[in-house]
Motif scaffolding. Structure first.
Motif, PDB file in Angstrom:
ATOM      1  N   ASP A 121     -17.985   6.667  -1.697  1.00 17.20           N
ATOM      2  CA  ASP A 121     -18.226   5.374  -2.322  1.00 17.20           C
ATOM      3  C   ASP A 121     -16.894   4.770  -2.739  1.00 17.20           C
ATOM      4  O   ASP A 121     -15.831   5.350  -2.506  1.00 17.20           O
ATOM      5  CB  ASP A 121     -19.202   5.476  -3.500  1.00 17.20           C
ATOM      6  N   GLU A 122     -16.941   3.598  -3.376  1.00 14.36           N
ATOM      7  CA  GLU A 122     -15.717   2.847  -3.659  1.00 14.36           C
ATOM      8  C   GLU A 122     -14.818   3.526  -4.694  1.00 14.36           C
ATOM      9  O   GLU A 122     -13.656   3.159  -4.853  1.00 14.36           O
ATOM     10  CB  GLU A 122     -16.066   1.439  -4.124  1.00 14.36           C
ATOM     11  N   ASP A 123     -15.349   4.527  -5.407  1.00 13.42           N
ATOM     12  CA  ASP A 123     -14.560   5.247  -6.401  1.00 13.42           C
ATOM     13  C   ASP A 123     -13.865   6.466  -5.819  1.00 13.42           C
ATOM     14  O   ASP A 123     -13.402   7.332  -6.568  1.00 13.42           O
ATOM     15  CB  ASP A 123     -15.454   5.688  -7.559  1.00 13.42           C
ATOM     16  N   LEU A 124     -13.755   6.526  -4.508  1.00 12.60           N
ATOM     17  CA  LEU A 124     -13.247   7.713  -3.820  1.00 12.60           C
ATOM     18  C   LEU A 124     -11.925   8.214  -4.392  1.00 12.60           C
ATOM     19  O   LEU A 124     -11.743   9.416  -4.592  1.00 12.60           O
ATOM     20  CB  LEU A 124     -13.070   7.390  -2.323  1.00 12.60           C
ATOM     21  N   VAL A 128     -11.154  10.735 -13.226  1.00 13.99           N
ATOM     22  CA  VAL A 128     -12.275  10.693 -14.173  1.00 13.99           C
ATOM     23  C   VAL A 128     -12.103   9.580 -15.209  1.00 13.99           C
ATOM     24  O   VAL A 128     -13.077   9.151 -15.834  1.00 13.99           O
ATOM     25  CB  VAL A 128     -12.436  12.061 -14.884  1.00 13.99           C
ATOM     26  N   GLN A 129     -10.867   9.126 -15.400  1.00 10.13           N
ATOM     27  CA  GLN A 129     -10.625   7.997 -16.303  1.00 10.13           C
ATOM     28  C   GLN A 129     -10.748   6.645 -15.597  1.00 10.13           C
ATOM     29  O   GLN A 129     -10.541   5.591 -16.212  1.00 10.13           O
ATOM     30  CB  GLN A 129      -9.225   8.100 -16.929  1.00 10.13           C
ATOM     31  N   GLY A 130     -11.071   6.670 -14.314  1.00 12.20           N
ATOM     32  CA  GLY A 130     -11.196   5.434 -13.567  1.00 12.20           C
ATOM     33  C   GLY A 130      -9.875   4.872 -13.081  1.00 12.20           C
ATOM     34  O   GLY A 130      -9.817   3.726 -12.634  1.00 12.20           O
ATOM     35  N   GLU A 131      -8.830   5.672 -13.142  1.00 11.85           N
ATOM     36  CA  GLU A 131      -7.511   5.252 -12.673  1.00 11.85           C
ATOM     37  C   GLU A 131      -7.266   5.773 -11.261  1.00 11.85           C
ATOM     38  O   GLU A 131      -7.716   6.874 -10.903  1.00 11.85           O
ATOM     39  CB  GLU A 131      -6.414   5.774 -13.609  1.00 11.85           C
ATOM     40  N   PRO A 461     -11.046  -0.551  -6.166  1.00 13.69           N
ATOM     41  CA  PRO A 461     -12.138  -1.271  -5.503  1.00 13.69           C
ATOM     42  C   PRO A 461     -12.297  -2.721  -5.942  1.00 13.69           C
ATOM     43  O   PRO A 461     -12.902  -3.512  -5.224  1.00 13.69           O
ATOM     44  CB  PRO A 461     -13.381  -0.457  -5.883  1.00 13.69           C
ATOM     45  N   GLU A 462     -11.771  -3.088  -7.121  1.00  9.33           N
ATOM     46  CA  GLU A 462     -11.882  -4.476  -7.542  1.00  9.33           C
ATOM     47  C   GLU A 462     -10.688  -4.852  -8.403  1.00  9.33           C
ATOM     48  O   GLU A 462     -10.037  -3.998  -9.008  1.00  9.33           O
ATOM     49  CB  GLU A 462     -13.186  -4.738  -8.290  1.00  9.33           C
TER      50      GLU A 462
END
Length: 598
Positions: A121-124, A128-131, A461-462
C-alpha cells in the motif's frame, strides 16, 4: 568485415551455421579492458548489422546470434541473458525492462516493468512514526523488491518477432556461466565499493573472498546456480521463474529478509503480465523520435526538453573547445528543470493515473512548450523555482512528488541485416538491486540478484493533502526514467538509429543531449557520446568532473547555477544509419560497452 574492439576480439573462434538444434556458440577469449574511468573508443562502422551492449561478452553473444541467422529480437534475448551474468550489478532476470522493436514497418513497445505485490500500500516506505525511511534502508530490504518482468516481456516479444528457437538463445549465457568469464574492472570496483551486498550471506560467499575482498579483475568466475536456472528457463520458458521451485525461493528470499521483509506471494509472480503498449512517436524537425510511454517518464521528459530548446534562440555557439558552451548549458538545464517539474506531478502508471487532457501528448504540444520555454530567463537561473505547468484538464489534482534518488540499468541497441531494430533498457535499479541474491533453491554457488525497483515510487504518498501520482499501490508499476529510443526520417519513415542509456533520472539528460548532438551539431555516434555531461535534478547542477573549461563553469555560476563537479557515469549505446546505408555505432567511453557487427 568484423570490426574489432582494440584487437581483443579473436578471429579464431568458430561460428557454425544453424542446425536443427540451433546454433553453435563458442565463448571468445576476451580479456577485461584496462581499469579506467574514461577510455577513448573509436566508434565502429559496419555494413549489414550491429549490436551495442554494455559488456564485450554480451555484445559478442548478440553478434554470434545475428551471424547465425537470428534477428534483432533473438539477439536481444541472448545479450540480456549474458548481461545478467557478467554485469549483475545493473540488470538481469530479477529485474524489469522496456523494449522498443521495429519490424521494418511498425514500432511496438513491450513493457516488462516490475509491479508492486498485492500486499503493498502507499505506506510501503514509511516507518512507524509515519516518516519516510532512509533511502538505503529501504533499498537493501525485502520491501523494495518488485515482481520481476524482464523474462516474461522478452518471451512475449520473442514469441511475436523471434526467428530462432527460444532455448538456443540461452546457450551463450549458460556456457559462460558454466565455463566461467573473466571479471571486469567495473564489476570488481562495483563489488569493492558496495557495503550492503556483503550483508547477504549468499552474495558474500559468492562475490567475496577472505576478509570481504571482492573477486579480482581477470579472475575466472563461474555461476553454476545461474546456469541451472537459465537451463530451466530455456526449456520451460518464463514459467520456470514465475512458478515452481525458483519462484518459491524468490518469494522466500523477499519475505524472510533479516531486517525489513517484504510481502510477495507466489500469486504475485504467477499473475504478472508483460504488456504491449503503443509507443510515443514525436515529430522533431526532420526526424520522428519514438520512445516509451508511461510508466516511463523518459520519452515525454526528453521530448519536452528538446521541444523547449527548439523554442529558444541560442545565446551563443553550442560547442566551445569540444564541450557544450555555458550559454547552451544554461538553457538546457533550465528547460530540464521545467520538464522535471511536469514529470514529478503528472507521470505515473497509466493504469492508475490519467494523462492531462486524457492524452500524454498534451505535454508535448508546441503551444504548451512555447509557454513553458518563455519562462527561461536569458540572464538568471530559476534554481529550484521550477513549477509544473497546466497542459490539460485533470480529474485529480496531483501533488508534486519530492525528489529522491534513482540509479542503475543497462542498455542494448541492435540493428539487424533486414533493418529490424531493438532499443532495450533493463534494470534492477540500484547497483546490485536490493542486495538479495537468489539461487533458485539449486544448492549451487551464485545465482541472480533481485531488484529494488519499488524505491522508484514516491516514499511520501501525499503532500499538503494532495496525493502523489507515483505513490505505491498494489499491482502498480513504478515510474521509470528509462528511455529506449528509435529514430526515423519523417518523410521516408526509414530507420535512422537506436539509442539509450543507464543512469537513473539522469538517463533523460544523457539521451536528450545526445539527440541534440546527433541532429544539430554534426557529430557521429561516438563523438556525441564523448561529450561531457551536465545535469540537474533540483537546485544543484552536477557537471562531469574535469571535463569543462573553467570559463564554462564560471559562466554557469554567473547565471546563478550552483555547480558541483562529480562523476556522471552514463552508459550510452548508439547505432546510426549513415547516408550510404551502412551503420556507425558508438559506445560510452565511461563504461565497458562495445559495438560489434559486419
Amino acid at each position: 568485415m568484423l570490426r574489432h574492439w582494440k584487437n581483443l576480439w579473436p578471429l579464431g573462434f568458430l561460428l557454425l551455421p544453424l542446425s536443427a538444434a540451433g546454433f553453435s556458440y563458442e565463448a571468445p577469449a576476451i580479456s577485461p579492458e584496462t581499469e579506467s574511468g574514461f577510455e577513448e573508443k573509436p566508434g565502429w562502422e559496419t555494413e549489414m548489422f550491429a549490436v551495442a551492449a554494455a559488456n564485450p561478452l554480451a555484445a559478442d553473444a548478440g553478434y554470434q546470434v545475428l551471424k547465425a541467422g537470428g534477428n534483432a529480437m533473438d539477439a536481444a534475448v541472448a545479450v540480456q541473458m549474458v548481461l545478467a551474468l557478467v554485469e549483475p550489478q545493473s540488470s538481469g532476470i530479477g529485474g524489469g525492462s522496456f523494449l522498443l522493436h521495429f519490424d521494418g514497418a511498425n514500432v511496438q513497445a513491450f513493457d516488462g516493468r516490475e509491479t508492486a505485490p498485492a500486499a503493498v500500500d502507499e505506506d510501503l516506505f514509511l516507518d512507524v512514526q509515519g516518516e519516510p525511511l532512509a533511502f538505503m534502508e529501504a533499498v537493501a530490504s525485502g520491501l523494495s523488491v518488485g515482481v520481476p518482468g524482464t523474462l516474461k516481456m522478452l518471451e512475449k516479444a520473442h514469441s511475436e518477432h523471434g526467428a530462432l528457437a527460444w532455448e538456443v538463445l540461452f546457450t551463450p549465457a549458460i556456457t559462460l556461466a558454466e565455463e566461467g568469464f573473466e571479471v571486469s574492472p567495473r564489476l570488481h570496483e562495483s563489488l569493492a565499493s558496495d557495503e550492503a551486498l556483503r550483508n547477504d550471506p549468499l552474495a558474500k560467499a559468492f562475490y567475496y573472498q577472505g576478509e570481504d575482498t571482492p573477486v579480482s579483475v581477470g579472475e575466472t568466475l563461474k555461476n553454476p546456480a545461474l546456469a541451472a536456472i537459465l537451463r530451466q528457463i530455456a526449456q520451460h520458458g518464463s514459467h520456470a521463474l514465475h512458478e515452481g521451485a525458483i519462484a518459491k525461493d524468490l518469494v522466500e528470499r523477499v519475505n524472510t529478509h533479516r531486517h525489513r521483509p517484504g510481502e510477495m506471494s507466489l500469486d504475485d509472480l504467477a499473475e504478472y503480465d508483460a504488456l504491449s503498449r503503443e509507443p510515443l512517436c514525436t515529430p522533431w524537425l526532420q526526424w520522428e523520435v519514438c520512445g516509451f510511454p508511461p510508466p516511463s517518464s523518459g520519452h515525454l521528459t526528453v521530448m519536452q526538453i528538446l521541444g523547449m530548446l527548439d523554442q529558444r534562440s541560442m545565446l551563443e555557439a553550442p560547442l566551445d573547445d569540444g564541450a557544450p558552451s555555458g550559454g547552451w548549458l544554461h538553457q538546457f538545464l533550465e528547460v530540464s528543470r521545467l520538464a522535471f517539474a511536469d514529470r514529478n506531478r503528472y507521470i505515473a502508471d497509466p493504469a492508475f493515473v490519467d494523462a492531462p487532457g486524457d492524452d500524454w501528448n498534451t505535454l508535448l504540444a508546441p503551444a504548451y512548450l512555447a509557454k513553458r520555454a518563455a519562462l527561461v530567463s536569458s540572464e538568471k537561473s530559476m534554481g529550484n523555482g521550477a513549477e509544473p505547468g497546466n497542459p490539460g484538464e485533470l480529474d485529480v489534482s496531483w501533488a508534486v512528488a519530492p525528489s529522491q534518488p534513482e540509479y542503475g540499468t543497462s542498455h542494448i541497441s541492435i540493428v539487424d541485416a533486414d533493418g529490424r531494430a531493438v532499443a532495450m533498457t533493463s534494470s534492477i535499479e540500484q547497483a546490485f538491486g536490493s542486495r538479495i541474491l537468489a539461487d533458485g533453491d539449486t544448492g549451487l554457488a551464485g545465482g541472480y540478484l533481485l531488484n529494488n525497483q519499488l524505491t522508484d515510487f514516491s516514499f511520501v504518498p501525499e503532500v499538503d493533502g494532495k496525493l502523489v501520482a507515483n505513490r505505491a499501490e498494489a499491482g502498480k508499476r513504478p515510474r521509470s526514467s528509462m528511455s529506449p529510443t528509435l529514430i526515423f526520417e519523417r518523410e521516408s519513415g526509414e530507420l535512422v538509429g537506436s539509442l539509450g542509456s543507464p543512469g537513473g533520472a539522469a538517463i533523460i539528460h544523457y539521451t536528450a543531449r545526445t539527440l541534440v548532438a546527433l541532429r544539430d551539431w554534426g557529430l557521429n555516434a561516438q563523438e556525441a557520446l564523448n561529450l561531457p555531461h551536465a545535469i540537474t535534478l533540483g537546485d544543484r547542477v552536477f557537471v562531469e568532473a574535469d571535463s569543462f573549461p573553467e570559463e564554462t563553469l564560471d559562466a554557469l555560476e554567473d547565471y546563478g547555477h550552483k555547480v558541483t563537479q562529480r562523476e556522471l557515469t552514463s552508459g550510452l549505446q548508439v547505432i546510426m544509419r549513415q547516408d550510404d546505408g551502412t551503420l556507425f555505432g558508438g559506445a560510452d567511453p565511461r563504461r565497458e560497452g562495445v559495438v560489434m557487427g559486419e
